[in-house]
Design a protein around this motif. Structure first.
Motif, PDB file in Angstrom:
ATOM      1  N   LEU A 178       0.820  -1.222   0.019  1.00  0.00           N
ATOM      2  CA  LEU A 178      -0.196   0.142   0.002  1.00  0.00           C
ATOM      3  C   LEU A 178       1.325   1.180   0.050  1.00  0.00           C
ATOM      4  O   LEU A 178       0.320   2.127  -0.896  1.00  0.00           O
ATOM      5  N   GLY A 179       1.912   1.726   0.755  1.00  0.00           N
ATOM      6  CA  GLY A 179       2.655   2.788   0.680  1.00  0.00           C
ATOM      7  C   GLY A 179       3.431   2.557  -0.068  1.00  0.00           C
ATOM      8  O   GLY A 179       3.812   4.091  -0.940  1.00  0.00           O
ATOM      9  N   ALA A 180       4.378   1.560  -0.892  1.00  0.00           N
ATOM     10  CA  ALA A 180       5.254   1.881  -2.578  1.00  0.00           C
ATOM     11  C   ALA A 180       3.820   2.067  -3.126  1.00  0.00           C
ATOM     12  O   ALA A 180       4.324   3.004  -4.154  1.00  0.00           O
ATOM     13  N   SER A 181       2.543   1.609  -3.864  1.00  0.00           N
ATOM     14  CA  SER A 181       1.536   2.121  -4.845  1.00  0.00           C
ATOM     15  C   SER A 181       0.674   3.678  -4.107  1.00  0.00           C
ATOM     16  O   SER A 181       0.470   4.402  -5.712  1.00  0.00           O
ATOM     17  N   ALA A 208       5.232   3.584 -14.518  1.00  0.00           N
ATOM     18  CA  ALA A 208       5.399   3.281 -12.690  1.00  0.00           C
ATOM     19  C   ALA A 208       4.270   2.661 -11.762  1.00  0.00           C
ATOM     20  O   ALA A 208       4.179   1.610 -11.420  1.00  0.00           O
ATOM     21  N   ILE A 209       2.668   2.921 -12.425  1.00  0.00           N
ATOM     22  CA  ILE A 209       1.636   1.723 -11.447  1.00  0.00           C
ATOM     23  C   ILE A 209       2.022   0.592 -11.899  1.00  0.00           C
ATOM     24  O   ILE A 209       1.134  -0.102 -11.128  1.00  0.00           O
ATOM     25  N   GLU A 210       2.640   0.083 -13.577  1.00  0.00           N
ATOM     26  CA  GLU A 210       2.641  -1.098 -13.403  1.00  0.00           C
ATOM     27  C   GLU A 210       3.661  -1.811 -12.644  1.00  0.00           C
ATOM     28  O   GLU A 210       2.853  -3.347 -11.725  1.00  0.00           O
ATOM     29  N   PHE A 211       4.507  -1.111 -11.971  1.00  0.00           N
ATOM     30  CA  PHE A 211       5.120  -1.753 -10.554  1.00  0.00           C
ATOM     31  C   PHE A 211       4.371  -2.823  -9.343  1.00  0.00           C
ATOM     32  O   PHE A 211       4.498  -3.110  -9.448  1.00  0.00           O
ATOM     33  N   CYS A 212       3.118  -1.197  -9.172  1.00  0.00           N
ATOM     34  CA  CYS A 212       2.061  -1.503  -8.292  1.00  0.00           C
ATOM     35  C   CYS A 212       1.737  -3.231  -8.707  1.00  0.00           C
ATOM     36  O   CYS A 212       1.475  -3.496  -7.463  1.00  0.00           O
TER      37      CYS A 212
END
Length: 387
Positions: A178-181, A208-212
């Motif tokens: 949750l924190g990273a996203s 970068a949302i794709e990392f999430c």
């Protein structure tokens, strides 16, 4: 209990082998994309539909989802403490920079010797007045100029690593997810208030949302271990979504679709593809072994294939463009992949071993046995507690 441990170990190896195969496919897709783009730019004899010309771009999206999944997986190993932030970042820095710097130095050396066309390198960055841009490019900081154009994806990798690495301070999987996203999405939303133009442009891209997506997959797989087997058929809706996206997206904006459309068109199918490959079973067949080798070498292939593209584009300026390109394009792809494999075996593996040895890295001997490849073993090294 012992049987459960064996099953988990087998699932671990299988999932990583599936990821390696998908890494290979992603690398080849990117090479295909740039090969076809070079042929189209030169108006060579290659009649292809727009959907095929743009299809290889999804390779980057697949890489980003894989990266998020692997980072979550190695940072929260089952039955062991979470990886410390400093340890995580040390492993990531030593994974990315040494080979990147080697290939950059190789390209600059070839350029300085006149063996690479000047037009395909950013000569302005070599000028003393542009040292700031050069430094940003060397250290993979947000910039509008790169010595190696493909480095833009590595900047996003480093961006994700630092954000995710900071969340490891709490040693909590849900907090990291949750924190990273939340951080990535907040920074994306706030890009308009960033004064630095290069940083603002960097944050404006929602890729970068794709990392999430990868982080979410890692969390779900950790909570529900059998999810990998349930997700096996997800390649079917992924293929359907890709087919729709291919025909819906004009080629002119295919490489960099605007706004959130890329995340929807290629990020979501990439999430489904990665999930479907998690349950791939171990196989000693020659094709599987070759794909795993290409997966091992995927980073080297990604970094070095522009060299082949530059020479291919130069050849297209001559009589080669008048020849049918269908037999030439596969040859360029094979040569690009082969060169990347050579760099991986001769340079990358030795650099990784030397640098990680210098910084005290180690690979658990129990993880180095077949069917694990050296690349998989290096990823699994991060699961060894070293707080």
């Amino acid at each position: 209990m012992a049987r459960l441990g064996v099953e988990r170990d087998a699932q671990s190896r299988n999932s990583l082998e599936g990821i390696q195969v998908l890494r290979a496919a992603a690398a080849l897709l990117v090479v295909l994309l740039h090969t076809l783009a070079a042929a189209r730019t030169a108006n060579a004899r290659l009649t292809i539909p727009d959907w095929l010309a743009q299809f290889g771009a999804i390779g980057v999206d697949i890489f980003f989802v894989i990266s998020g999944f692997i980072m979550f997986r190695v940072s929260f190993p089952a039955g062991r403490p979470a990886l410390a932030p400093a340890s995580f970042l040390r492993k990531r820095l030593t994974r990315i920079y040494p080979v990147y710097w080697f290939v950059m130095a190789l390209m600059l050396e070839l350029w300085s010797l006149g063996l690479l066309p000047l037009a395909h390198l950013n000569a302005e960055m070599i000028d003393a007045e542009n040292q700031r841009m050069l430094i940003r490019s060397i250290f993979l900081l947000p910039t509008n100029y790169f010595v190696m154009a493909i480095a833009w994806t590595l900047v996003y990798e480093m961006y994700f690593y630092f954000i995710f690495g900071a969340t490891l301070y709490f040693s909590n999987p849900l907090v990291s997810l949750l924190g990273a996203s939340a951080t990535i999405m907040i920074l994306y939303a706030a890009h308009g208030w960033v004064p630095d133009p290069a940083l603002s442009d960097f944050l404006r891209n929602p890729i970068a949302i794709e990392f999430c997506f990868g982080l979410l997959m890692g969390y779900l797989a950790m909570r529900w271990p059998r999810l990998a087997f349930a997700a096996k058929p997800l390649w079917i809706p992924a293929a359907a979504l890709l087919a729709i996206a291919a025909f819906a997206q004009p080629y002119a904006s295919a490489i960099h679709p605007p706004s959130l459309s890329r995340v929807l068109q290629w990020g979501v199918p990439s999430f489904l593809l990665v999930a479907s490959f998690l349950s791939m079973k171990s196989d000693s067949g020659p094709l599987r072994r070759q794909m795993i080798l290409l997966g091992d070498a995927s980073y080297a292939i990604y970094l070095t294939h522009p060299i082949a593209m530059i020479y291919y584009a130069k050849l297209l300026q001559g009589n080669v463009s008048s020849l049918p390109q269908w037999p030439i394009v596969p040859l360029i792809i094979v040569l690009s992949a082969g060169f990347g494999v050579v760099i991986h075996v001769v340079v990358e593996r030795r650099l990784m071993s030397g640098v990680r040895g210098l910084f005290g890295g180690r690979i658990a001997s129990s993880l180095a046995r077949p069917p694990l490849s050296p690349e998989i073993a290096q990823e699994l090294e991060s699961t060894v507690p070293d707080r």
